[in-house]
Motif scaffolding. Structure first.
Motif, PDB file in Angstrom:
ATOM      1  N   ASP A  47     -33.264   6.253  13.708  1.00 20.62           N
ATOM      2  CA  ASP A  47     -34.087   7.429  14.020  1.00 20.62           C
ATOM      3  C   ASP A  47     -34.100   8.447  12.885  1.00 20.62           C
ATOM      4  O   ASP A  47     -34.398   9.627  13.115  1.00 20.62           O
ATOM      5  N   ASP A  74     -32.231   0.255  11.722  1.00 13.85           N
ATOM      6  CA  ASP A  74     -33.471   0.684  12.380  1.00 13.85           C
ATOM      7  C   ASP A  74     -34.613  -0.177  11.867  1.00 13.85           C
ATOM      8  O   ASP A  74     -35.142   0.050  10.772  1.00 13.85           O
ATOM      9  N   THR A 126     -43.692   5.948  15.479  1.00 11.53           N
ATOM     10  CA  THR A 126     -42.510   5.253  16.001  1.00 11.53           C
ATOM     11  C   THR A 126     -41.536   6.229  16.643  1.00 11.53           C
ATOM     12  O   THR A 126     -41.059   6.003  17.760  1.00 11.53           O
ATOM     13  N   LEU A 127     -41.240   7.337  15.948  1.00 16.82           N
ATOM     14  CA  LEU A 127     -40.288   8.314  16.468  1.00 16.82           C
ATOM     15  C   LEU A 127     -40.821   9.005  17.722  1.00 16.82           C
ATOM     16  O   LEU A 127     -40.070   9.259  18.672  1.00 16.82           O
ATOM     17  N   ASN A 129     -42.946   7.721  19.889  1.00 19.74           N
ATOM     18  CA  ASN A 129     -42.884   6.753  20.994  1.00 19.74           C
ATOM     19  C   ASN A 129     -41.458   6.598  21.518  1.00 19.74           C
ATOM     20  O   ASN A 129     -41.239   6.486  22.731  1.00 19.74           O
ATOM     21  N   ARG A 130     -40.486   6.594  20.607  1.00 19.61           N
ATOM     22  CA  ARG A 130     -39.090   6.497  21.046  1.00 19.61           C
ATOM     23  C   ARG A 130     -38.683   7.729  21.852  1.00 19.61           C
ATOM     24  O   ARG A 130     -37.995   7.618  22.863  1.00 19.61           O
ATOM     25  N   ARG A 133     -40.141   7.455  25.277  1.00 17.05           N
ATOM     26  CA  ARG A 133     -39.400   6.515  26.119  1.00 17.05           C
ATOM     27  C   ARG A 133     -38.085   7.119  26.590  1.00 17.05           C
ATOM     28  O   ARG A 133     -37.680   6.932  27.742  1.00 17.05           O
ATOM     29  N   ARG A 134     -37.399   7.847  25.689  1.00 19.98           N
ATOM     30  CA  ARG A 134     -36.147   8.496  26.086  1.00 19.98           C
ATOM     31  C   ARG A 134     -36.398   9.544  27.154  1.00 19.98           C
ATOM     32  O   ARG A 134     -35.643   9.664  28.121  1.00 19.98           O
ATOM     33  N   SER A 137     -37.081   7.823  30.363  1.00 17.99           N
ATOM     34  CA  SER A 137     -35.840   7.255  30.887  1.00 17.99           C
ATOM     35  C   SER A 137     -34.966   8.336  31.500  1.00 17.99           C
ATOM     36  O   SER A 137     -34.406   8.164  32.583  1.00 17.99           O
ATOM     37  N   SER A 195     -38.538  16.803  25.873  1.00 18.37           N
ATOM     38  CA  SER A 195     -37.861  16.623  24.591  1.00 18.37           C
ATOM     39  C   SER A 195     -37.311  17.934  24.039  1.00 18.37           C
ATOM     40  O   SER A 195     -36.577  17.939  23.055  1.00 18.37           O
TER      41      SER A 195
END
Length: 441
Positions: A47, A74, A126-127, A129-130, A133-134, A137, A195
């Motif tokens: 990350d 990564d 990418t970051l 989207n991560r 997802r976090r 979650s 976030s």
């Protein structure tokens, strides 16, 4: 607003590092230079907010070995490799290992700029989207703690999902011990601010001067709460404890934000049914701003068979903690749990479940004695709604099958043997109560 990504430049030649860095800085990028792959690996990890431009021919760890390490940390990190030797097989190997692109010295600076733009765009996606997802979650984890299948809990979860997406400030009220702080966390976790920071402040935990400093500053260490929560959620517990001067300052803060608010405020009132309500304690203009959206949590006594599900879950958790078997709840005890008025709500139920586990470990005591020890006469206690015997029997039957399925880890044969039920009857009852074998495997 998206954060600015860095470009890590890794090359053992100082002049080359300086040249690449100057060109990329002039092109609008932020750079960080390293003289070796080993030095870069001290900083770059999973990350990492940026991309990597690295030479291949370097003493110590070369660019290919460096690429392999980076991909292990990564696999979504864009890496652009540079070589001065025109080694096509090496280029092919680098791309196979995960390099984004490959450039030969001397290279066209404009091409490097274009590659850097492409790489940073890919990295930001990418970051993001991560992070999404976090956030999802975390929201799911918080929501999973809101246990219960009763209509009031189904409605509460729907309200949280709806209001979590809104911009307005929220007032949460309800009796003590109903889980208001958990709901505040859930509202933050399922919304667009997930976030960002969730900053809780208990307004009843400070004197007026200390609370003013905690909320608005100045403070010696860190940021005041309104700054710390900027862009996220400021959760004010015991909001009715705010003095009139602090109410005025909070109202000014809300007004200065305009709309939609940059920082969302979730106010929690603990005064419902126990004295003055938030509506009585707060100035009207502040109350109506804070209660633009409102959630009132149901008391435990209104949640029906959720009581048994919660007791079972808590008893299992405490049994694991204390290293013993959970207590077996008889039909009479199940009825007593369902009929108890639960003035302390979930907090009280947790206490009763823990003490029941400790009693069971000693081999003495009963759930009825625990309830009465809390000052409740269960011979007289009934829920506010009252329910026919059939509903109590069904609630106990569901709990019994659920507990037995958990104990046998979904083994139908084990449950049939313990409960002396034929397969067809067990299947029918599981279907009736919405119990799925897959949930216990």
């Amino acid at each position: 607003m998206s954060r600015k990504l860095k470009i890590a430049i890794v090359d053992d030649e100082p002049d080359m590092r300086e040249s690449i860095s100057q060109w990329l800085v002039l092109s609008g990028f932020e750079t960080e230079s390293f003289a070796s792959a080993e030095d870069a690996l001290k900083v770059i990890g999973a990350d990492w907010p940026g991309v990597v431009v690295s030479d291949i021919r370097m003493p110590g760890m070369d660019g290919i070995a460096f690429l392999k390490r980076l991909m292990g940390l990564d696999s979504g990190l864009p890496v652009i490799l540079i070589t001065g030797h025109g080694d096509v097989p090496m280029a092919v190997e680098a791309m196979r290992l995960g390099a984004m692109d490959f450039m030969e010295k001397p290279f066209n600076p404009d091409k490097l700029t274009q590659l850097a733009k492409k790489a940073t765009q890919a990295r930001r996606m990418t970051l993001d989207n991560r992070a999404l997802r976090r956030d999802l979650s975390e929201g799911q984890q918080v929501m999973s703690k809101l246990i219960g299948a009763s209509p009031v809990m189904e409605r509460l979860r729907e309200d949280i999902l709806d209001l979590g997406q809104a911009d307005g400030h929220v007032l949460i009220d309800g009796e003590t011990g109903t889980g208001k702080t958990l709901v505040a966390h859930a509202l933050h976790a399922v919304g667009p601010r997930a976030s960002k920071k969730f900053v809780p402040v208990s307004c009843a935990a400070y004197n007026d001067e200390a609370l003013a400093a905690r909320l608005f500053g100045p403070i010696e260490d860190g940021l005041p709460a309104v700054e710390e929560a900027r862009g996220g959620t400021l959760c004010l517990e015991d909001v009715e404890a705010l003095s009139e001067p602090l109410q005025a300052r909070l109202l000014a803060f809300i007004s200065d934000q305009g709309g939609p608010a940059e920082t969302r405020i979730i106010a929690i009132s603990n005064a419902r049914g126990e004295g003055r309500k938030a509506e009585d304690s707060l100035r009207p203009d502040l109350f109506y701003r804070l209660s633009a959206l409102k959630i009132t949590l149901p008391p435990l006594r209104a949640r029906g068979e959720d009581i048994l599900a919660l007791f079972t879950r808590m008893a299992e958790q405490f049994s694991e903690e204390y290293g013993c078997e959970p207590p077996q709840v008889s039909a009479q005890e199940a009825a007593q749990l369902l009929q108890a008025p639960w003035p302390g709500n979930i907090r009280q139920l947790i206490n009763v479940a823990e003490r029941a586990v400790l009693q069971n470990r000693r081999g003495s005591g009963s759930i009825a004695s625990l309830l009465m020890a809390d000052g409740e006469d269960n011979q007289q206690a009934t829920t506010t709604e009252g329910k026919p015997l059939k509903e109590y029997v069904e609630s106990f039957e569901k709990m019994l099958i659920d507990n037995t399925m958990r104990r046998h880890k979904g083994s139908i044969a084990g449950v049939m043997e313990e409960l002396c039920l034929p397969r067809r009857t067990l299947n029918e009852k599981m279907a009736k109560y919405g119990l799925q074998r897959s949930d216990y495997l």
